[in-house]
Design an enzyme around this catalytic site. Structure first.
Site, PDB file in Angstrom:
ATOM      1  N   GLY A 149       0.915  -1.170   0.170  1.00  9.06           N
ATOM      2  CA  GLY A 149      -0.020  -0.107  -0.075  1.00  9.06           C
ATOM      3  C   GLY A 149       0.876   1.237   0.001  1.00  9.06           C
ATOM      4  CG  ASN A 209      -5.211   4.447   8.721  1.00 12.65           C
ATOM      5  OD1 ASN A 209      -5.453   5.100   8.260  1.00 12.65           O
ATOM      6  ND2 ASN A 209      -4.020   4.000   9.711  1.00 12.65           N
ATOM      7  CD  GLN A 221      -7.496  -0.620   7.104  1.00 12.24           C
ATOM      8  OE1 GLN A 221      -8.315  -1.314   7.339  1.00 12.24           O
ATOM      9  NE2 GLN A 221      -6.064  -0.647   7.710  1.00 12.24           N
ATOM     10  CB  SER A 279      -1.980  -2.921   1.227  1.00 13.04           C
ATOM     11  OG  SER A 279      -1.085  -3.753   2.107  1.00 13.04           O
ATOM     12  CB  THR A 320      12.237  -9.792 -10.817  1.00 11.44           C
ATOM     13  OG1 THR A 320      13.174  -9.460 -11.907  1.00 11.44           O
ATOM     14  CG2 THR A 320      11.796 -10.997 -10.833  1.00 11.44           C
ATOM     15  CB  CYS A 351       3.099   3.629  11.236  1.00 10.01           C
ATOM     16  SG  CYS A 351       2.260   2.610   9.896  1.00 10.01           S
TER      17      CYS A 351
END
Ligand code: PLP
Length: 380
Positions: free
Chosen positions: A72, A152, A180, A200, A238, A325
């Site tokens: 995300g 969130n 969310q 995410s 990749t 966080c």
């Protein structure tokens, strides 16, 4: 043995068994590089393209409008920086809100340092941003508006459909962080007027470290990660093959099971709230009316959040004092502060977040434990 009750699903969710099973072969058996032209590479490429279709279908987009990212955070960064750069000749003013995830907020702060002008619109006391306030913030040189779909920390649903209509009328690019919202709200990028959308994997029982960005065709959006020509030259590197396979299935299931899960989680939230209301003095609910049922933010006056969480943790119950966080950094929640909550209120706020894997019994048991802990702390 302590029995674990996990009520921090807004921070991350466990990978579902079905998703894990789907990913497994792509670590060892089907290990080709999707860019290789031999059989193994083609097989890997096929898996990536199937996942792209799964994600596209979930939001009513075309497969070639989906770019896989490392999560995300990268989707938010790529959406915002890529648009700011792509539209810099048209203008360098951008509008967002004060309640965005740090993946959005800190990206805009970075753009301010790079010479862009950013207007941060505050929400109402309910944590919901007003469309009129967004409209009032727009200028002639506004090129981008970012407003998250669901907050969130509080679960507050933002009026993204109305904002999408407004930005479309004004010819402004609209980005929404739907991390969310996915799997709870119906997301149709055309109906909602969304130009860029971030999701995410690990918030919907998919793996960590993988996400996707929807980029509407025809935008002057510029890739920000350069190298090989993966992701149709929109995101070099990749591909995270097992992760992308897991994300695709997780998103598909989240959308298929959306209505049933919404109802189930609504029941969990109601149980939690009923037990808390009955047992806690002066309980304050910070999540507004109409919030998604997966997130319940409450204040327990006189009981510091860290103390509650520590006591819950010892009892095997996991919750959070805000976003993953912010917790640990001792910063008061920027979202609750933006809603105008006093310092005391913010310091005693806890976020409980539910998933379809939680049961009625464990939510009730957790709520009863919370009541007990809070009563003890409030008496001090
Ligand atoms: C978790 C989250 C993110 C970040 O996603 P990652 O995949 O962890 O980088 C961004 N926005 C919101 C609203 C989130 O909840």
């Amino acid at each position: 043995m302590i029995c674990v009750i996990y009520l921090d699903n807004a921070a991350t969710t466990p990978v579902s068994q079905e998703v894990l099973d789907a990913m497994q072969p792509y670590f060892r058996d089907i290990y080709g590089n999707p860019s290789s032209v031999h059989a193994s590479g083609r097989q890997a490429k096929g898996a990536v393209e199937r996942a792209r279709e799964q994600v596209a279908q979930a939001i009513n987009a075309k497969p070639n409008e989906i770019v896989f990212t490392s999560g995300g955070t990268e989707a938010d960064n790529a959406a915002i920086i890529g648009t700011a750069i792509g539209y810099k000749e048209q203008g360098k003013h951008i509008v967002t809100t004060t309640i965005e995830h740090h993946a959005v907020l800190h990206t805009y702060e970075f753009l301010q340092e790079m010479g862009y002008e950013v207007t941060f619109v505050p929400p109402g006391a309910d944590g919901i941003v007003r469309v009129d306030d967004i409209a009032a913030a727009l200028c002639d040189d506004t090129t981008l508006v970012s407003v998250m779909a669901v907050n969130n920390e509080t679960g507050a649903v933002q009026p993204i459909g109305e904002i999408g209509r407004l930005t479309r009328e004004r010819g402004i690019v609209f980005h929404t962080d739907a991390v969310q919202a996915m799997g709870l709200l119906q997301i149709d990028v055309d109906a909602l007027g969304i130009d860029l959308l971030s999701i995410s994997g690990h918030k919907l029982h998919g793996p960590k470290g993988v996400g996707a960005l929807y980029v509407r065709r025809g935008l002057y959006w510029k890739p920000t990660q350069h190298g090989g020509s993966q992701e149709y030259k929109r995101r070099a590197g990749t591909e995270n093959l097992p992760g992308i396979v897991g994300l695709g299935l997780a998103v598909q299931r989240a959308v298929e099971q959306r209505e049933a899960r919404y109802e189930q989680i609504t029941g969990l939230r109601e149980t939690m709230l009923a037990v808390l209301r009955a047992g806690v003095e002066n309980l304050q609910v910070n999540s507004p009316e109409g919030a998604v049922p997966s997130i319940l933010n409450v204040t327990f006056p006189g009981a510091p959040a860290e103390r509650i969480l520590m006591n819950l943790d010892m009892a095997g119950i996991m919750a959070s004092s805000g976003s993953a966080c912010t917790s640990g950094s001792l910063q008061p929640s920027h979202v609750l502060v933006a809603m105008g909550l006093g310092e005391e209120c913010v310091r005693s706020a806890i976020r409980f977040s539910f998933s379809g894997q939680n049961t009625e019994e464990e939510v009730r048991a957790a709520a009863e434990k919370v009541v007990e802990i809070v009563a003890r702390l409030q008496r001090r």
